[in-house]
Structure formats: structure tokens, C-alpha cells
Design a protein around this motif. Structure first.
Motif, PDB file in Angstrom:
ATOM      1  N   GLY A  26      -3.323   6.184   7.690  1.00  0.00           N
ATOM      2  CA  GLY A  26      -4.669   5.636   7.613  1.00  0.00           C
ATOM      3  C   GLY A  26      -4.860   4.238   8.144  1.00  0.00           C
ATOM      4  O   GLY A  26      -5.971   3.861   8.515  1.00  0.00           O
ATOM      5  N   GLU A  50      -8.323   9.338  11.040  1.00  0.00           N
ATOM      6  CA  GLU A  50      -9.383  10.005  10.281  1.00  0.00           C
ATOM      7  C   GLU A  50      -8.783  11.129   9.469  1.00  0.00           C
ATOM      8  O   GLU A  50      -8.186  12.029  10.049  1.00  0.00           O
ATOM      9  N   PRO A  51      -8.860  11.091   8.154  1.00  0.00           N
ATOM     10  CA  PRO A  51      -9.467  10.004   7.385  1.00  0.00           C
ATOM     11  C   PRO A  51      -8.560   8.773   7.400  1.00  0.00           C
ATOM     12  O   PRO A  51      -7.357   8.890   7.580  1.00  0.00           O
ATOM     13  N   ALA A  52      -9.168   7.646   7.194  1.00  0.00           N
ATOM     14  CA  ALA A  52      -8.422   6.388   7.152  1.00  0.00           C
ATOM     15  C   ALA A  52      -8.012   6.143   5.702  1.00  0.00           C
ATOM     16  O   ALA A  52      -8.572   5.309   4.998  1.00  0.00           O
ATOM     17  N   THR A  53      -7.027   6.908   5.259  1.00  0.00           N
ATOM     18  CA  THR A  53      -6.570   6.842   3.873  1.00  0.00           C
ATOM     19  C   THR A  53      -5.924   5.494   3.595  1.00  0.00           C
ATOM     20  O   THR A  53      -5.115   5.019   4.380  1.00  0.00           O
ATOM     21  N   TYR A  77      -2.913   6.929  -1.004  1.00  0.00           N
ATOM     22  CA  TYR A  77      -2.432   8.308  -0.846  1.00  0.00           C
ATOM     23  C   TYR A  77      -2.225   9.007  -2.177  1.00  0.00           C
ATOM     24  O   TYR A  77      -2.252  10.228  -2.239  1.00  0.00           O
ATOM     25  N   TRP A 107      -8.121   7.785  -1.928  1.00  0.00           N
ATOM     26  CA  TRP A 107      -9.144   6.845  -1.473  1.00  0.00           C
ATOM     27  C   TRP A 107      -8.966   6.558   0.021  1.00  0.00           C
ATOM     28  O   TRP A 107      -7.880   6.237   0.476  1.00  0.00           O
ATOM     29  N   SER A 108     -10.052   6.685   0.751  1.00  0.00           N
ATOM     30  CA  SER A 108     -10.058   6.392   2.186  1.00  0.00           C
ATOM     31  C   SER A 108     -11.101   5.321   2.456  1.00  0.00           C
ATOM     32  O   SER A 108     -11.974   5.046   1.621  1.00  0.00           O
ATOM     33  N   LYS A 109     -11.032   4.741   3.647  1.00  0.00           N
ATOM     34  CA  LYS A 109     -12.053   3.769   4.043  1.00  0.00           C
ATOM     35  C   LYS A 109     -13.423   4.431   4.049  1.00  0.00           C
ATOM     36  O   LYS A 109     -14.421   3.806   3.667  1.00  0.00           O
ATOM     37  N   GLU A 110     -13.473   5.683   4.444  1.00  0.00           N
ATOM     38  CA  GLU A 110     -14.749   6.408   4.482  1.00  0.00           C
ATOM     39  C   GLU A 110     -15.344   6.562   3.081  1.00  0.00           C
ATOM     40  O   GLU A 110     -16.538   6.376   2.872  1.00  0.00           O
TER      41      GLU A 110
END
Length: 159
Positions: A86, A92-95, A98, A102-105
């Protein structure tokens, strides 16, 4: 939900987690050592088969660098890793977490919807119960809280 995980140990034929930082052969930024069990859990089978052991590797966190792990002249990229790294550019997804997804998105969506994010509180609560497994789930092999905090600041600047 992830609660516990056991990995098969490959013979410890090399050195333990490298100490200090070493320059990435591609981007020349300093990279931190990573535990062999991190690679053992995250590498694809074909990448694992090419290695004599999993120890002695470094993790390059430079977003624009294609290298994920390296040891001497051995280089592993996103193509060798089971999960999307990420912190790398274009991920994508920008985790960023882990263990708890939770990802940036996801952080950006929460900030846009509520004007704030509960990501840090959520992760800290879940670190207590059921616990985290950053050493084997996070490509960096370490705690994500620093990367999560950095991601929050970056996203707040654009939201």
C-alpha cells in the motif's frame, strides 16, 4: 477476523533480522531490515522457491521505487508479494493497516463523510483485542501506526 497465525519455519540458514539501515540498490534510499517470517508469510510460492532462506532482507518503503525487498543482489518486487504494498505509488487499495483493513481510501471516505477519522482509535483498540500480527501481515514487518498517521495528514491536506 484474524486471531492467530502459525507459519512453517524454514531452516534458519542465514542471519537474523538485519540491524541498521542499508541503501536500496534501486532508489538509494535507506531501507530497514525485515524479519524472515514476514517474507515467508507474504511472498508468493514461486518467489519463495527461488530463495535459500528468508532472512537478511531489507524493506524499501520509498513510494516511487519498484523494489519491495532486497538482500545483496536479490531483489523482490510487487510481483513477488501476495498483498498489494500500500505504500508504493499507484497501489490500490493503498492499505496502511494490514491487520485491521484500513486503507487510504477508507480513511479518505471517513474524513469526507464525518469530517474526522477514527482509524487510530480503532487500530489501538483492536491491538488490545484480538491483537495484531504486524510482523507477518505488514510488508514492512513492523507496526503501522506511523504510516497511518502520515496517511491521515496527507489525506487531510487534500480533503
Amino acid at each position: 477476523m484474524f486471531t492467530a497465525f502459525k507459519t512453517e519455519e524454514k531452516n534458519n540458514c542465514c542471519t537474523p533480522q538485519p540491524k541498521g539501515k542499508v541503501e536500496c540498490p534501486s532508489c538509494h534510499e535507506k531501507a530497514k531490515g525485515v524479519l524472515g517470517k514476514t517474507l515467508q508469510h507474504l511472498l508468493k510460492d514461486d518467489a519463495k522457491a527461488k530463495l535459500s532462506c528468508f532472512d537478511g532482507f531489507y524493506y524499501c518503503k520509498t513510494a516511487t521505487c519498484k523494489v519491495v525487498y532486497f538482500r545483496n543482489n536479490e531483489i523482490l518486487t510487487q510481483d513477488d508479494v501476495k498483498v498489494v504494498v500500500g505504500l508504493k505509488e499507484g497501489a490500490e487499495p493503498a492499505t496502511v493497516c494490514y491487520c485491521f483493513g484500513w486503507s487510504k481510501e477508507k480513511i479518505k471516505a471517513e474524513l469526507e463523510a464525518a469530517g474526522k477519522t477514527t482509524v487510530l482509535e480503532d487500530i489501538k483498540a483492536k491491538m488490545q483485542n484480538p491483537g495484531c500480527s504486524c510482523e507477518i501481515l505488514n510488508p514492512s514487518g513492523g507496526c503501522c501506526l506511523g504510516d497511518v498517521s502520515k496517511a491521515i495528514k496527507e489525506i487531510q491536506e487534500i480533503v
